[in-house]
Scaffold this motif. Structure first.
Motif, PDB file in Angstrom:
ATOM      1  N   ARG A   1     -12.263   6.464  -3.222  1.00  0.00           N
ATOM      2  CA  ARG A   1     -11.113   5.868  -2.523  1.00  0.00           C
ATOM      3  C   ARG A   1      -9.902   6.794  -2.492  1.00  0.00           C
ATOM      4  O   ARG A   1      -8.833   6.398  -2.051  1.00  0.00           O
TER       5      ARG A   1
ATOM      6  N   VAL B   1      -4.172  -2.023   1.367  1.00  0.00           N
ATOM      7  CA  VAL B   1      -4.262  -2.331  -0.051  1.00  0.00           C
ATOM      8  C   VAL B   1      -3.107  -3.219  -0.466  1.00  0.00           C
ATOM      9  O   VAL B   1      -2.043  -3.216   0.141  1.00  0.00           O
TER      10      VAL B   1
ATOM     11  N   ILE C   1      -3.565   5.405  -1.792  1.00  0.00           N
ATOM     12  CA  ILE C   1      -3.513   4.413  -2.871  1.00  0.00           C
ATOM     13  C   ILE C   1      -2.639   4.910  -4.022  1.00  0.00           C
ATOM     14  O   ILE C   1      -1.779   4.171  -4.524  1.00  0.00           O
TER      15      ILE C   1
ATOM     16  N   PRO D   1      -8.160  -3.804  -2.501  1.00  0.00           N
ATOM     17  CA  PRO D   1      -8.248  -4.042  -1.057  1.00  0.00           C
ATOM     18  C   PRO D   1      -7.592  -5.372  -0.682  1.00  0.00           C
ATOM     19  O   PRO D   1      -7.662  -6.343  -1.436  1.00  0.00           O
TER      20      PRO D   1
END
Length: 126
Positions: free
Chosen positions: A73, A3, A78, A46
């Motif tokens: 996700r 990411v 993240i 992404p």
């Protein structure tokens, strides 16, 4: 998945609001818009499509107003990447949360303490 974490811009506002809404977080449009304008919102997308917002962290100085990651996700680092990015530019971070978010904040090094009415506050000295 790799990411890219970056500061949100005006084009990200709707996506940030959607991520927060998808996490069932109370959202104040004007506050989020103002934080985007103040460059106090961090987003993650992404690596191959960094314009796509998978997670967002809304800050107001040291306060984490909201942090959320799209449901499908989650548990991929993240949220941790968003908080780590926020911590790089601040001496401390403060997050108020419900009991279900306590393990997340503790895993990132926050000192979490109970507040009245089943809420918690976590502080991270960076």
């Amino acid at each position: 998945m790799d990411v890219v974490v970056r500061t949100a811009d005006g084009d990200d506002l709707v996506a940030v609001l959607n991520v927060l809404d998808g996490a069932a977080l109370a959202t104040d449009y004007a506050r989020v818009r103002d934080r985007v304008r103040a460059e106090d919102v961090i987003v993650a997308g992404p690596a191959g499509d960094p314009g796509r917002v998978l997670g967002a962290c809304v800050l107001d100085g040291a306060e984490i107003v909201a942090v959320a990651v799209r449901r499908r996700r989650r548990d991929r680092g993240i949220g941790s990447a968003l908080i780590a990015t926020a911590a790089r530019d601040r001496e401390r971070l403060i997050a108020e949360c419900d009991a279900d978010a306590v393990p997340f904040y503790e895993s990132l090094g926050f000192d979490v303490r109970p507040l009245p009415a089943g809420r918690y506050v976590g502080v991270l000295e960076t």
